[in-house]
Design a protein around this motif. Structure first.
Motif, PDB file in Angstrom:
ATOM      1  N   MET A 138       0.843  -1.209   0.000  1.00 23.52           N
ATOM      2  CA  MET A 138       0.000   0.000   0.000  1.00 23.52           C
ATOM      3  C   MET A 138       0.874   1.253   0.000  1.00 23.52           C
ATOM      4  O   MET A 138       2.008   1.237   0.465  1.00 23.52           O
ATOM      5  N   GLU A 139       0.297   2.292  -0.498  1.00 20.04           N
ATOM      6  CA  GLU A 139       0.929   3.616  -0.521  1.00 20.04           C
ATOM      7  C   GLU A 139       1.361   4.035   0.892  1.00 20.04           C
ATOM      8  O   GLU A 139       0.792   3.583   1.872  1.00 20.04           O
ATOM      9  N   GLU A 140       2.354   4.938   0.966  1.00 22.91           N
ATOM     10  CA  GLU A 140       2.784   5.431   2.285  1.00 22.91           C
ATOM     11  C   GLU A 140       1.628   6.081   3.015  1.00 22.91           C
ATOM     12  O   GLU A 140       0.845   6.822   2.429  1.00 22.91           O
ATOM     13  N   LEU A 141       1.572   5.816   4.323  1.00 23.50           N
ATOM     14  CA  LEU A 141       0.443   6.302   5.084  1.00 23.50           C
ATOM     15  C   LEU A 141       0.895   7.027   6.346  1.00 23.50           C
ATOM     16  O   LEU A 141       1.869   6.630   6.978  1.00 23.50           O
ATOM     17  N   PHE A 142       0.201   8.078   6.703  1.00 24.05           N
ATOM     18  CA  PHE A 142       0.586   8.904   7.850  1.00 24.05           C
ATOM     19  C   PHE A 142      -0.570   8.967   8.851  1.00 24.05           C
ATOM     20  O   PHE A 142      -1.728   8.939   8.450  1.00 24.05           O
ATOM     21  N   VAL A 143      -0.206   9.052  10.142  1.00 22.30           N
ATOM     22  CA  VAL A 143      -1.243   9.226  11.154  1.00 22.30           C
ATOM     23  C   VAL A 143      -1.006  10.578  11.823  1.00 22.30           C
ATOM     24  O   VAL A 143       0.125  10.905  12.193  1.00 22.30           O
ATOM     25  N   GLU A 144      -2.074  11.366  11.929  1.00 27.03           N
ATOM     26  CA  GLU A 144      -1.931  12.689  12.540  1.00 27.03           C
ATOM     27  C   GLU A 144      -2.977  12.844  13.630  1.00 27.03           C
ATOM     28  O   GLU A 144      -4.145  12.507  13.437  1.00 27.03           O
ATOM     29  N   LYS A 145      -2.527  13.341  14.779  1.00 28.49           N
ATOM     30  CA  LYS A 145      -3.442  13.477  15.918  1.00 28.49           C
ATOM     31  C   LYS A 145      -3.607  14.940  16.315  1.00 28.49           C
ATOM     32  O   LYS A 145      -2.619  15.664  16.469  1.00 28.49           O
ATOM     33  N   PHE A 146      -4.862  15.341  16.446  1.00 32.20           N
ATOM     34  CA  PHE A 146      -5.181  16.700  16.873  1.00 32.20           C
ATOM     35  C   PHE A 146      -5.933  16.625  18.203  1.00 32.20           C
ATOM     36  O   PHE A 146      -6.993  15.996  18.288  1.00 32.20           O
ATOM     37  N   GLY A 147      -5.387  17.256  19.234  1.00 34.34           N
ATOM     38  CA  GLY A 147      -5.992  17.209  20.565  1.00 34.34           C
ATOM     39  C   GLY A 147      -7.094  18.248  20.728  1.00 34.34           C
ATOM     40  O   GLY A 147      -7.370  19.047  19.824  1.00 34.34           O
ATOM     41  N   GLY A 148      -7.695  18.248  21.920  1.00 30.60           N
ATOM     42  CA  GLY A 148      -8.838  19.118  22.212  1.00 30.60           C
ATOM     43  C   GLY A 148      -8.550  20.593  21.974  1.00 30.60           C
ATOM     44  O   GLY A 148      -9.411  21.333  21.492  1.00 30.60           O
ATOM     45  N   ALA A 149      -7.322  21.038  22.301  1.00 25.59           N
ATOM     46  CA  ALA A 149      -6.999  22.461  22.164  1.00 25.59           C
ATOM     47  C   ALA A 149      -6.886  22.870  20.693  1.00 25.59           C
ATOM     48  O   ALA A 149      -7.005  24.054  20.368  1.00 25.59           O
ATOM     49  N   SER A 150      -6.679  21.907  19.811  1.00 29.70           N
ATOM     50  CA  SER A 150      -6.521  22.258  18.394  1.00 29.70           C
ATOM     51  C   SER A 150      -7.874  22.388  17.692  1.00 29.70           C
ATOM     52  O   SER A 150      -7.925  22.816  16.548  1.00 29.70           O
ATOM     53  N   VAL A 151      -8.941  22.003  18.382  1.00 25.97           N
ATOM     54  CA  VAL A 151     -10.280  22.095  17.773  1.00 25.97           C
ATOM     55  C   VAL A 151     -11.266  22.766  18.735  1.00 25.97           C
ATOM     56  O   VAL A 151     -12.450  22.449  18.751  1.00 25.97           O
ATOM     57  N   ALA A 154      -1.176   6.118  18.088  1.00 23.94           N
ATOM     58  CA  ALA A 154      -0.032   5.202  18.010  1.00 23.94           C
ATOM     59  C   ALA A 154      -0.487   3.780  17.684  1.00 23.94           C
ATOM     60  O   ALA A 154       0.184   3.053  16.938  1.00 23.94           O
ATOM     61  N   ILE A 155      -1.640   3.384  18.211  1.00 22.88           N
ATOM     62  CA  ILE A 155      -2.171   2.040  17.915  1.00 22.88           C
ATOM     63  C   ILE A 155      -2.441   1.938  16.411  1.00 22.88           C
ATOM     64  O   ILE A 155      -2.075   0.961  15.745  1.00 22.88           O
ATOM     65  N   LEU A 156      -3.073   2.979  15.869  1.00 23.94           N
ATOM     66  CA  LEU A 156      -3.390   2.970  14.440  1.00 23.94           C
ATOM     67  C   LEU A 156      -2.108   2.984  13.609  1.00 23.94           C
ATOM     68  O   LEU A 156      -1.976   2.243  12.635  1.00 23.94           O
ATOM     69  N   ALA A 157      -1.146   3.822  14.035  1.00 25.08           N
ATOM     70  CA  ALA A 157       0.117   3.911  13.288  1.00 25.08           C
ATOM     71  C   ALA A 157       0.804   2.545  13.272  1.00 25.08           C
ATOM     72  O   ALA A 157       1.314   2.095  12.241  1.00 25.08           O
ATOM     73  N   TYR A 158       0.788   1.880  14.415  1.00 24.41           N
ATOM     74  CA  TYR A 158       1.423   0.558  14.516  1.00 24.41           C
ATOM     75  C   TYR A 158       0.726  -0.444  13.592  1.00 24.41           C
ATOM     76  O   TYR A 158       1.373  -1.115  12.786  1.00 24.41           O
ATOM     77  N   CYS A 159      -0.597  -0.517  13.699  1.00 28.03           N
ATOM     78  CA  CYS A 159      -1.323  -1.539  12.938  1.00 28.03           C
ATOM     79  C   CYS A 159      -1.276  -1.273  11.433  1.00 28.03           C
ATOM     80  O   CYS A 159      -1.377  -2.192  10.634  1.00 28.03           O
ATOM     81  N   LEU A 160      -1.130  -0.001  11.059  1.00 32.01           N
ATOM     82  CA  LEU A 160      -1.124   0.344   9.631  1.00 32.01           C
ATOM     83  C   LEU A 160       0.292   0.452   9.071  1.00 32.01           C
ATOM     84  O   LEU A 160       0.472   0.815   7.912  1.00 32.01           O
ATOM     85  N   ASN A 161       1.295   0.178   9.898  1.00 31.78           N
ATOM     86  CA  ASN A 161       2.699   0.373   9.498  1.00 31.78           C
ATOM     87  C   ASN A 161       2.911   1.765   8.905  1.00 31.78           C
ATOM     88  O   ASN A 161       3.460   1.916   7.807  1.00 31.78           O
ATOM     89  N   ALA A 162       2.455   2.754   9.650  1.00 35.70           N
ATOM     90  CA  ALA A 162       2.522   4.126   9.124  1.00 35.70           C
ATOM     91  C   ALA A 162       3.961   4.561   8.908  1.00 35.70           C
ATOM     92  O   ALA A 162       4.883   4.074   9.559  1.00 35.70           O
ATOM     93  N   LYS A 163       4.113   5.495   8.017  1.00 42.22           N
ATOM     94  CA  LYS A 163       5.432   6.049   7.705  1.00 42.22           C
ATOM     95  C   LYS A 163       5.885   6.953   8.861  1.00 42.22           C
ATOM     96  O   LYS A 163       7.052   6.978   9.237  1.00 42.22           O
ATOM     97  N   SER A 164       4.936   7.705   9.429  1.00 44.11           N
ATOM     98  CA  SER A 164       5.229   8.491  10.623  1.00 44.11           C
ATOM     99  C   SER A 164       3.920   8.844  11.306  1.00 44.11           C
ATOM    100  O   SER A 164       2.839   8.675  10.735  1.00 44.11           O
ATOM    101  N   MET A 165       4.064   9.327  12.542  1.00 47.57           N
ATOM    102  CA  MET A 165       2.886   9.838  13.251  1.00 47.57           C
ATOM    103  C   MET A 165       3.221  11.257  13.695  1.00 47.57           C
ATOM    104  O   MET A 165       4.365  11.542  14.066  1.00 47.57           O
ATOM    105  N   THR A 166       2.228  12.148  13.632  1.00 52.14           N
ATOM    106  CA  THR A 166       2.443  13.528  14.081  1.00 52.14           C
ATOM    107  C   THR A 166       1.402  13.880  15.126  1.00 52.14           C
ATOM    108  O   THR A 166       0.210  13.609  14.939  1.00 52.14           O
ATOM    109  N   ILE A 167       1.866  14.466  16.236  1.00 48.67           N
ATOM    110  CA  ILE A 167       0.937  15.024  17.227  1.00 48.67           C
ATOM    111  C   ILE A 167       1.014  16.537  17.070  1.00 48.67           C
ATOM    112  O   ILE A 167       2.097  17.119  17.191  1.00 48.67           O
TER     113      ILE A 167
END
Ligand code: ASP
Ligand code: MG
Length: 436
Positions: A1-14, A213-226
């Motif tokens: 599969m194509e490279e995949l990224f996980v990005e997390k936005f917390g309560g203060a960002s929304v 992080a769970i999603l990034a792990y299971c999807l073999n993400a290229k990186s995760m950003t908080i």
């Protein structure tokens, strides 16, 4: 599969309409395949906790809190939609989710606190992603909104559930991968999962980082950003110290140590799954997305190598003495730890001498009186409350002076290893020794 990224936005960002717009503009600025994990908006989780607590303690519906919750989200919806009809639709959607949560609360036994908590607190994230998804749709930002309960599978230890990794990988394969081949952006909630029976669970307060992080792990993400409201990981909380600097490169192990000692910027469980697959974790500022931020990776050393300060307030120091003046030995220590673990106490520091054993932990007044009662059957017990624990990783000669004003604070315990220095201090202006 194509490279995949996980990005997390917390309560203060929304937490406002313009914050939500900013999140979507960050996503739009770079096209890539990504899973976006979002928390409840602003302080919604705290407000839901107040609703849950009133139902639990007094079997009362917290009407005022419900009204405020609705008004807060309506305010965000009003700021997001110019089209009256879309705004109305989105408000109705929010109203229906809130109504559903209320109807659900009325069916749950108020005494079953942990189950009640997870079933209801999760609505904060549900409302948040539902509003964001409606907004994305209104501006024609292609995406798919999916419920975290269909992805993250846990045991039924409500309020602090453990991830069932195999089952989670399986449901991600089934429910997320097909969506990802169709959509570049998949939006889901942090913090929540579900048991195999379909009951909603949560991963502990501030658990959205861990969800990502769970999603990034299971999807073999290229990186995760908080994405945070700070430039990245700093060597101290800028609210506590004036001269802080950005940690540019942080080894996974160092990040785990920092969060273990209480650096609150990343949820402690987040790093391990990423480390296992060498997935880099970036911590970046949503106010200034062009800044580089911090990178937590399998690099060897912290860069720059500077002292890192972690402050923990509201600490209790409990000192325990055998009544018969016998020595403190292994069997005493194991009894003491048995009592502490019964109350789920995590020990932040400990020290023993021939005739006493002292432990420091986060103040917990309800547990403390019960702990003391149990220990007093065999020991004499003394405690101090309202202490401050200062941990300095990579300390240098003047580090303590930088962190603690010795005019104001008494050092009760000081411990040093090669890398870490810890000081438990008491504010001289509020000494509060209690002897029981
Ligand atoms: N909304 C949840 C909380 O405030 C989870 C999170 O924000 O990570 O604890
Ligand atoms: Mg939150």
């Amino acid at each position: 599969m194509e490279e995949l990224f996980v990005e997390k936005f917390g309560g203060a960002s929304v937490n406002t309409a313009s914050a939500v717009r900013n999140v979507v503009s960050i996503l739009k600025s770079e096209s890539k395949k990504r899973v976006v994990v979002v928390s409840a908006m602003g302080k919604t989780t705290n407000s839901l906790e107040r609703i849950i607590n009133l139902w639990h303690k007094e079997r009362l519906v917290n009407e005022k809190e419900y009204d405020d919750l609705l008004a807060y989200h309506y305010g965000i919806v009003e700021g997001l939609f110019e089209d009256e009809a879309l705004m109305k639709d989105c408000k109705e959607l929010v109203q229906s989710i809130v109504d559903e949560s209320l109807a659900k609360m009325l069916t749950i036994n108020p005494n079953d606190y942990d189950f009640l908590y997870d079933s209801l607190v999760s609505y904060g994230e549900r409302i948040s992603t539902s509003i964001i998804s409606a907004y994305m749709t209104s501006i024609h930002y292609p995406h798919k909104h999916v419920f975290a309960q269909d992805l993250i599978k846990t045991d039924n230890c409500f309020r602090n559930s453990k991830v069932l990794w195999n089952r989670t990988e399986e449901s991600i394969k089934q429910n997320l991968n097909p969506l990802l081949s169709e959509f570049d952006t998949v939006l889901t909630q942090g913090f929540i999962g579900a048991t195999k029976e379909g009951y909603t669970t949560t991963l502990g307060r501030e658990g959205s980082d861990f969800s990502a992080a769970i999603l990034a792990y299971c999807l073999n993400a290229k990186s995760m950003t908080i994405w945070k409201d700070v430039a990245g990981l700093m060597n101290a909380d800028p609210k506590r110290m004036s001269d802080t600097c950005l940690l540019e490169q942080v080894p996974y192990k160092e990040a785990m140590e920092l969060s273990y000692y209480g650096a609150s910027i990343i949820h402690p469980k987040t790093i391990k799954p990423l480390e296992n697959k060498s997935i880099p974790l970036f911590v970046k500022s949503f106010n200034d997305p062009k800044l580089k931020g911090s990178a937590i990776t399998d690099c060897d050393i912290l860069t720059p190598i500077v002292p890192n300060y972690i402050f923990k307030d509201n600490q209790t120091l409990l000192s325990i003495y055998p009544k018969d003046f016998s020595f403190i030995a292994e069997d005493n220590i194991s009894t003491i730890f048995g009592v502490l673990s019964k109350f789920g106490i995590k020990v932040n520091m400990m020290q023993n001498s021939a005739l006493s054993f002292s432990v420091c932990f986060d103040q917990n007044d309800n547990a403390l009186s019960e702990i003391i009662e149990l220990l007093q059957q065999s020991y004499a017990v003394k405690y101090n409350n309202s202490l401050k624990l200062v941990t300095i990783r990579h300390y240098q000669e003047n580090s303590i002076e930088n962190a603690i004003d010795k005019e104001r604070y008494n050092i009760l315990i000081e411990q040093k290893s090669r890398i870490t220095l810890q000081c438990l201090v008491e504010d001289k202006t509020y000494p509060c020794e209690q002897i029981s």
